[in-house]
Design an enzyme around this catalytic site. Structure first.
Site, PDB file in Angstrom:
ATOM      1  N   ASP A 334      11.260  26.980  20.019  1.00  0.00           N
ATOM      2  CA  ASP A 334      10.747  25.530  20.364  1.00  0.00           C
ATOM      3  C   ASP A 334       9.351  25.502  21.235  1.00  0.00           C
ATOM      4  O   ASP A 334       9.146  26.294  22.091  1.00  0.00           O
ATOM      5  CB  ASP A 334      11.719  24.622  20.900  1.00  0.00           C
ATOM      6  CG  ASP A 334      11.395  23.051  20.908  1.00  0.00           C
ATOM      7  OD1 ASP A 334      10.349  22.636  20.767  1.00  0.00           O
ATOM      8  OD2 ASP A 334      12.349  22.106  21.021  1.00  0.00           O
ATOM      9  N   ARG A 336       7.708  22.659  21.619  1.00  0.00           N
ATOM     10  CA  ARG A 336       7.240  21.355  22.082  1.00  0.00           C
ATOM     11  C   ARG A 336       7.291  21.326  23.475  1.00  0.00           C
ATOM     12  O   ARG A 336       7.969  21.952  24.189  1.00  0.00           O
ATOM     13  CB  ARG A 336       8.447  20.023  21.713  1.00  0.00           C
ATOM     14  CG  ARG A 336       8.330  20.060  20.009  1.00  0.00           C
ATOM     15  CD  ARG A 336       9.452  19.175  19.751  1.00  0.00           C
ATOM     16  NE  ARG A 336      10.822  19.775  20.011  1.00  0.00           N
ATOM     17  CZ  ARG A 336      12.037  19.395  19.576  1.00  0.00           C
ATOM     18  NH1 ARG A 336      12.078  18.100  19.077  1.00  0.00           N
ATOM     19  NH2 ARG A 336      13.166  20.238  19.758  1.00  0.00           N
TER      20      ARG A 336
END
Length: 379
Positions: A334, A336
């Protein structure tokens, strides 16, 4: 001397590749900026582009810059064009809120970005290249799931927020990223120069001024921004008694738009919108934040590569293999940065969310760490 093109076998003249001499650009005299000042004029305008007073690196809508370049090169767009901002003012007045004056609360957007046409009218009239980074408009949404919820009796048409056909009245907000680099580095616990060097390296050297001009503190990155949909009266924002329902949703084009069966993201989005409608009809306000960071900010190509690998796994399409294959392809599960997603809520004056519409504890923790209370998480 002549050389040979390896692909075509044709001979090339080295003179064709001689450097082209250009007149040196005039030296920059950056307009001063004081991030976190209590007003736009005290803070100063954010100026980009070729203006000698520019105080920011990058340009507005940077993700679309190649299209503008081609339009300039073909003559379809005058490079000297200045936007006419007549009658483009926000349809709803957002802010200012107390959070706008805290330089640590908002570091990824310009809180005054929707007001430049009025706050800097004199400078714009004089030809200074000051452009909005936020636009606020009124409109309607039509989602099949909301019409179904009304037909099933879970929602009731009120003629103001929700009509009999399931259409929604909303305030639409588009936000371009505007990064205040010192604040961003502090938020993420990074050395600012190390962060600047990484931004240059990972963009293929696209923005060398990030390293060469440490005096320029603002950066407009070439990436997707944020869309916000407010359901209910925006004038209720900033009122401590207003009940807030909120979902922060990360872009999933395949599911959200086309209904792909590989993702279930749209069902979460529709559930969030439905709850926001209900909250608005009860006198509160619903907030849908839509972040343009497809595939956990890994991109859609990586996402589809992982999709290919999922059903081919020896043990079948299992959750642990999904994350393992993602990391194998992208190097990380990930990308983000949840700590950056809270800025838009600070911009909206939110201090407490009564109904947090998310199963993600990472997103919830980002809110609470930023000082925004989560009263109830609806998973």
């Amino acid at each position: 001397m002549m050389d040979r093109d390896l692909a075509s076998g044709t001979e090339l003249d080295e003179a064709e590749f001689a450097p082209v001499e250009h007149d040196a650009p005039p030296p920059l005299r950056p307009q001063p900026l004081r991030w976190g000042a209590p007003s736009a004029r005290q803070r100063g305008a954010i100026i980009t582009g070729p203006d000698t007073h520019r105080n920011a690196i990058g340009i507005h809508a940077g993700a679309f810059a190649p299209y503008r370049a081609l339009a300039n090169a073909s003559g379809a767009l005058d490079p000297e064009h200045r936007p006419d901002l007549t009658d483009t003012e926000p349809t709803e007045n957002i802010g200012p809120f107390q959070q706008w004056s805290d330089p640590a609360r908002i570091v990824t957007l310009d809180p005054w970005g929707h007001r430049v046409a009025s706050d800097f009218a004199r400078e714009i009239a004089a030809g200074v290249a000051i452009k909005p980074s936020i636009a606020v408009a009124s409109g309607r949404l039509n989602m099949a799931e909301i019409a179904q919820a009304r037909a099933a009796g879970r929602l009731t048409a009120d003629g103001e927020i929700l009509d009999r056909e399931g259409g929604l009245s909303v305030t639409k907000i588009a936000i371009e990223p505007v990064w205040y680099l010192p604040g961003l580095a502090r938020r993420l616990g990074l050395d600012e120069m190390v962060m600047r060097e990484a931004l240059v390296s990972c963009s293929g050297g696209m923005y060398p001024e990030l390293v060469e001009r440490p005096d320029l503190k603002v950066f407009l990155p070439s990436m997707g921004g944020v869309s916000v949909y407010l359901i209910g009266d925006p004038k209720r924002l900033g009122n401590q008694t207003t009940k807030i329902a909120c979902r922060i949703h990360d872009e999933c084009n395949g599911s959200d738009v086309f209904g792909s069966d590989l993702c279930t993201c749209r069902s979460y989005l529709a559930y969030g919108v439905e709850d926001c409608v209900r909250t608005a009809q009860e006198g509160g306000i619903g907030i849908i934040v839509y972040n343009r960071n497809e595939g956990r900010a890994l991109g859609e190509v990586v996402k589809y590569l992982v999709y290919n690998a999922r059903p081919r796994a020896a043990k079948g399409d299992t959750e642990d293999q999904y994350f393992a294959r993602t990391e194998a392809v992208a190097g990380v599960q990930d990308l983000r940065q949840q700590r950056l997603t809270v800025d838009v809520l600070h911009w909206l004056g939110v201090t407490s969310v009564d109904r947090w519409l998310s199963m993600s504890n990472m997103k919830r923790d980002a809110l609470t760490q930023a000082g925004i209370e989560v009263v109830r998480q609806i998973e």
